[in-house]
Structure formats: structure tokens, C-alpha cells
Design a protein around this motif. Structure first.
Motif, PDB file in Angstrom:
ATOM      1  N   VAL A 152       0.689  -1.140   0.062  1.00  0.00           N
ATOM      2  CA  VAL A 152      -0.077  -0.088  -0.007  1.00  0.00           C
ATOM      3  C   VAL A 152       0.942   1.292  -0.235  1.00  0.00           C
ATOM      4  O   VAL A 152       0.356   2.416   0.223  1.00  0.00           O
ATOM      5  CB  VAL A 152      -0.881   0.012   1.287  1.00  0.00           C
ATOM      6  CG1 VAL A 152      -1.796  -1.138   1.094  1.00  0.00           C
ATOM      7  CG2 VAL A 152      -0.085  -0.128   2.467  1.00  0.00           C
ATOM      8  N   SER A 153       2.148   0.996  -0.229  1.00  0.00           N
ATOM      9  CA  SER A 153       3.110   2.331  -0.314  1.00  0.00           C
ATOM     10  C   SER A 153       4.077   2.287  -1.509  1.00  0.00           C
ATOM     11  O   SER A 153       4.244   1.207  -1.905  1.00  0.00           O
ATOM     12  CB  SER A 153       3.832   2.461   1.069  1.00  0.00           C
ATOM     13  OG  SER A 153       4.733   3.165   1.200  1.00  0.00           O
ATOM     14  N   ALA A 154       4.363   3.467  -1.907  1.00  0.00           N
ATOM     15  CA  ALA A 154       5.165   3.405  -3.072  1.00  0.00           C
ATOM     16  C   ALA A 154       6.848   3.146  -2.621  1.00  0.00           C
ATOM     17  O   ALA A 154       7.036   3.427  -1.300  1.00  0.00           O
ATOM     18  CB  ALA A 154       5.154   4.853  -3.722  1.00  0.00           C
ATOM     19  N   VAL A 155       7.427   2.750  -3.493  1.00  0.00           N
ATOM     20  CA  VAL A 155       8.876   2.390  -3.241  1.00  0.00           C
ATOM     21  C   VAL A 155       9.620   3.746  -2.992  1.00  0.00           C
ATOM     22  O   VAL A 155      10.419   3.888  -2.153  1.00  0.00           O
ATOM     23  CB  VAL A 155       9.382   1.835  -4.592  1.00  0.00           C
ATOM     24  CG1 VAL A 155      11.179   1.549  -4.513  1.00  0.00           C
ATOM     25  CG2 VAL A 155       8.963   0.520  -4.845  1.00  0.00           C
ATOM     26  N   SER A 156       9.168   4.829  -3.423  1.00  0.00           N
ATOM     27  CA  SER A 156      10.032   6.110  -3.069  1.00  0.00           C
ATOM     28  C   SER A 156       9.553   6.301  -1.870  1.00  0.00           C
ATOM     29  O   SER A 156      10.549   7.251  -1.325  1.00  0.00           O
ATOM     30  CB  SER A 156       9.333   7.240  -4.031  1.00  0.00           C
ATOM     31  OG  SER A 156       7.918   7.345  -3.972  1.00  0.00           O
ATOM     32  N   ALA A 157       8.463   6.080  -1.168  1.00  0.00           N
ATOM     33  CA  ALA A 157       8.059   6.548   0.157  1.00  0.00           C
ATOM     34  C   ALA A 157       9.059   5.720   1.067  1.00  0.00           C
ATOM     35  O   ALA A 157       9.937   6.324   2.084  1.00  0.00           O
ATOM     36  CB  ALA A 157       7.000   6.202   0.437  1.00  0.00           C
ATOM     37  N   LEU A 158       9.271   4.592   0.739  1.00  0.00           N
ATOM     38  CA  LEU A 158      10.274   3.619   1.629  1.00  0.00           C
ATOM     39  C   LEU A 158      11.808   4.465   1.507  1.00  0.00           C
ATOM     40  O   LEU A 158      12.797   4.606   2.339  1.00  0.00           O
ATOM     41  CB  LEU A 158      10.210   2.400   1.176  1.00  0.00           C
ATOM     42  CG  LEU A 158      11.242   1.462   1.855  1.00  0.00           C
ATOM     43  CD1 LEU A 158      11.156   1.185   3.436  1.00  0.00           C
ATOM     44  CD2 LEU A 158      11.289  -0.205   1.248  1.00  0.00           C
ATOM     45  N   ASP A 159      12.279   4.748   0.235  1.00  0.00           N
ATOM     46  CA  ASP A 159      13.655   5.315   0.110  1.00  0.00           C
ATOM     47  C   ASP A 159      13.616   6.487   0.627  1.00  0.00           C
ATOM     48  O   ASP A 159      14.907   6.758   1.382  1.00  0.00           O
ATOM     49  CB  ASP A 159      13.867   5.637  -1.638  1.00  0.00           C
ATOM     50  CG  ASP A 159      13.959   4.230  -2.182  1.00  0.00           C
ATOM     51  OD1 ASP A 159      14.269   3.213  -1.829  1.00  0.00           O
ATOM     52  OD2 ASP A 159      13.691   4.422  -3.648  1.00  0.00           O
ATOM     53  N   SER A 160      12.816   7.404   0.606  1.00  0.00           N
ATOM     54  CA  SER A 160      12.783   8.706   1.442  1.00  0.00           C
ATOM     55  C   SER A 160      13.018   8.514   2.794  1.00  0.00           C
ATOM     56  O   SER A 160      13.720   8.908   3.656  1.00  0.00           O
ATOM     57  CB  SER A 160      11.739   9.564   1.382  1.00  0.00           C
ATOM     58  OG  SER A 160      11.498   9.871   0.059  1.00  0.00           O
ATOM     59  N   ALA A 161      12.228   7.287   3.608  1.00  0.00           N
ATOM     60  CA  ALA A 161      12.244   7.032   4.902  1.00  0.00           C
ATOM     61  C   ALA A 161      13.607   6.577   5.217  1.00  0.00           C
ATOM     62  O   ALA A 161      14.266   6.923   6.394  1.00  0.00           O
ATOM     63  CB  ALA A 161      11.069   6.042   5.354  1.00  0.00           C
ATOM     64  N   GLU A 162      14.256   5.741   4.651  1.00  0.00           N
ATOM     65  CA  GLU A 162      15.621   5.025   4.725  1.00  0.00           C
ATOM     66  C   GLU A 162      16.846   6.559   4.781  1.00  0.00           C
ATOM     67  O   GLU A 162      17.621   6.240   5.428  1.00  0.00           O
ATOM     68  CB  GLU A 162      15.888   4.004   3.702  1.00  0.00           C
ATOM     69  CG  GLU A 162      15.240   2.805   3.913  1.00  0.00           C
ATOM     70  CD  GLU A 162      15.742   1.625   2.749  1.00  0.00           C
ATOM     71  OE1 GLU A 162      16.014   2.105   1.596  1.00  0.00           O
ATOM     72  OE2 GLU A 162      15.060   0.612   3.097  1.00  0.00           O
TER      73      GLU A 162
END
Length: 373
Positions: free
Chosen positions: A134-144
Motif C-alpha cells: 500500500v506504499s510506493a517504493v519512493s516513500a520507503l527510499d525517503s524514509a531510509e
């Protein structure tokens, strides 16, 4: 008138002749008396010349330094909040010596850690959402990326804090504090010296010719200027080049100093011990007499004078060639042989050919010929 004058002249000649004859008679009489007079034998002490071991050495002047020693300096500017050492304290590696005011950095660290916690929480949530799709890959990258940046900010502040807490880089003895509590100090300000005196180094210099005889591992004997201390070390390093200005080669010796007798910066007499040589004739320097004509000694020999029934002992002045010096002894290169009896006391009363008798009770010098330091 002429007759009286002639009589007076004859009388004067007779009187003058008598006086001259009497003086000649007395002079000859005294000559005969002194010629037949024998000077009494002079008492001397002698040592027999023998060949023994000779330990040659090279003398130099050295300066001591600690194997580990440095002047400690402030890493970051600030106000001195606490000094945790006193002069001559023995400190351990990692022990805190000075604390610089770090209240602002600690506040920044607390803020950075809070930001890191938030970033870690956001990263965890982003991973969970990504796993559910339910989340985009870019959101995970930004969080990391945000979490990495927060960790770097914490590490940076912790590094800054470490510069405000000054610790001992190694075990040793710390010197007199050069700063005061409450004072503002700039970066690079020296605050004390730290010296590890358990192991010392001694640096000295030798000529090109002397340096060619020295090898790493050779024994070095060290004495203080006052002569109240004697230590032993070994050659640990030889400079691979000759100083173009002094034409000398720098040497370094390692010296154990467990009792702390040696102090950094101390002036020392250095003697590099060279391999022992055998069958060397050596005498105490006090036996050798130096003059404009050269070095000489008095040797006692048995001589039978012409017309005498029994031999007598005579002291003969023998010129010698001296070589190396070691301590209070000197090497004899020429002029003496093993078995010669050399005068070691009483030579100041002698002339070459003087009759002597041996009285070793007045010996002032030990007869041992081996040259040792």
C-alpha cells in the motif's frame, strides 16, 4: 828601585800562583769525592706488564627522551569546566584529564537522538506499508534516507563531544597543568605533557668512521653527568644518511627505565661497547708520563755496572706509543713487552739510569692490565 819592583812582582806571582793552585786542588778533590759518592737507591712500586682483554668503545654525548611522550593540546575551543589531574600523576590510557564545557553539544545530541527515533519509527512504518503493497517504493527510499541522515547527525555531535573530553592517549606520567578551570582556551592550546618513562630512548651522534663500526643490537652503557647513575641499553636505530652540515650520523638506543631513574631531556655520557679484543697490553694512564718528546714510562731492569760484582736494579726511561683509551687505562702499541716491570709509583723522583729498589707497599695503582669500563 828596580830591584824592589822586581821583588814585588815575584812575590805577587808566587801569591797568585798559590791561590790558583789551591783552588785547582780543592776543585779536583771535590770532583773525586762526588765521583765516588753513590746516590741511595730510590724506592719505587712496579707492575708486571701482561696481555689481557680489551673492551674497546666509542664515546659520545646523548640526550634522553621517552619512548612515548607528547605535549597534550586542546582539540576544540571552549571554557575549561574541570581539570581531573595533578602534576606528576600516573594516568592510564583513556583516562579523562580535562573536561571542556559541552552543554550546548549535549543539548544538540538530545535533539538529534529524538530526530533519529522519529526517523527510525517512520522507516519501520514505511517498510510495513511496503510489505502490504500500500506504499510506493519512493516513500520507503525517503524514509531510509531520513534515517541515515539522522544517524549521521547523531554521530557528528558525538564526535564533537569527544573533542570536549580530553583523555590520555597512553599510560604515563602527566606534567604540570598549563590551563586553569574557568579559562577560555582555543583549539591547539597545550594543557600538559605526558611522558611514558618506563621505557626511554637516548639519541646521540657519531662520526662517519665511528658509525661504520656500530650495528643494531650492540650494547650501550650510559652514565649521568654526576656519575651517580649507570644504565645499559641496546642500539635500536641508525640514521641511514649522514647529516650534510655536521657530517655526523644519528644513533638511537632503547633503554629500560622501570625505576624511573632516567628523565626525558637528561644529558648523558654514552659508550658503545665494541667486540672484546684479546692479548692487548694496557696500563693505567697515571703510569704514562707525557712530555714534548713523547709519552714514556720507567721500566725497572737488572743491570750489572762495569766493575761491579753484583747486579743492581735501575730505572730506564722508555718511550712508548699509546693507542686507544678506555676509562682510566690506555692501550700500549709499542715500546713494552709482556713481563716488563713498569714503575707505577715514585716515578716523579726518577731519572733514567737511577738505582732503585722495589717496595710495592706504596703501590698507588692496581697492576691488572685489562682495560674495562
Amino acid at each position: 828601585m828596580i830591584k824592589r819592583f822586581l821583588i814585588a812582582i815575584v812575590a805577587l806571582v808566587i801569591v797568585a800562583g798559590g791561590i790558583i793552585g789551591f783552588n785547582l786542588f780543592m776543585s779536583q778533590l771535590m770532583t773525586n769525592i762526588f765521583a765516588n759518592m753513590k746516590a741511595p737507591p730510590v724506592p719505587v712500586s712496579v707492575s708486571e706488564v701482561t696481555a689481557g682483554s680489551w673492551e674497546p668503545g666509542i664515546e659520545a654525548i646523548g640526550t634522553a627522551s621517552a619512548a612515548r611522550g607528547t605535549d597534550l593540546a586542546v582539540e576544540a575551543a571552549g571554557i575549561v569546566r574541570e581539570i581531573r589531574f595533578k602534576a606528576n600523576d600516573t594516568v592510564q590510557k583513556g583516562q579523562v584529564l580535562v573536561q571542556i564545557d559541552d552543554r550546548q553539544e549535549r543539548a544538540d545530541l538530545a535533539s538529534a537522538k529524538a530526530a533519529l527515533d522519529l526517523a527510525e519509527t517512520a522507516l519501520k512504518r514505511a517498510r510495513e506499508l511496503r510489505e502490504k503493497g500500500v506504499s510506493a517504493v519512493s516513500a520507503l527510499d525517503s524514509a531510509e534516507a531520513a534515517a541515515l541522515e539522522a544517524r549521521a547527525a547523531v554521530a557528528k555531535i558525538e564526535a564533537t563531544l569527544s573533542t570536549k573530553q580530553l583523555t590520555a592517549p597512553f599510560d604515563g606520567t602527566v606534567g604540570i597543568p598549563q590551563i586553569e578551570t574557568g579559562a577560555f582556551v582555543a583549539a591547539g592550546t597545550p594543557y600538559a605533557t605526558l611522558q611514558d618513562r618506563s621505557h626511554m630512548r637516548v639519541d646521540f651522534a657519531l662520526t662517519e668512521q665511528q658509525a661504520a663500526l656500530v650495528k643494531p643490537g650492540m650494547v650501550v652503557n650510559l652514565t649521568s653527568e654526576a656519575g651517580d647513575m649507570a644504565l645499559e641499553g641496546t642500539i635500536s636505530g641508525i640514521e641511514p644518511k649522514i647529516d650534510p652540515n655536521s657530517r655526523l650520523v644519528t644513533m638511537r638506543a632503547e633503554v629500560p627505565n622501570a625505576d624511573g631513574a632516567l628523565t626525558p631531556g637528561q644529558f648523558l655520557h654514552v659508550r658503545v661497547a665494541l667486540p672484546v679484543e684479546e692479548n692487548i697490553i694496557a696500563l693505567p694512564q697515571t703510569v704514562v708520563t707525557a712530555s714534548l718528546y713523547g709519552d714514556s714510562v720507567f721500566v725497572v731492569r737488572e743491570v750489572t755496572p762495569e766493575g761491579a760484582d753484583e747486579p743492581q736494579l735501575q730505572a730506564k726511561q722508555v718511550f712508548i706509543k699509546v693507542g686507544r683509551h678506555a676509562g682510566e687505562r690506555v692501550e700500549i702499541l709499542e715500546g713494552l713487552s709482556v713481563g716488563d716491570q713498569v714503575v707505577n709509583a715514585g716515578q716523579n723522583k726518577l731519572t733514567s739510569g737511577a738505582q732503585v729498589f722495589i717496595d710495592n707497599s706504596q703501590s698507588l695503582v692496581e697492576p691488572a692490565p685489562a682495560a674495562e669500563n
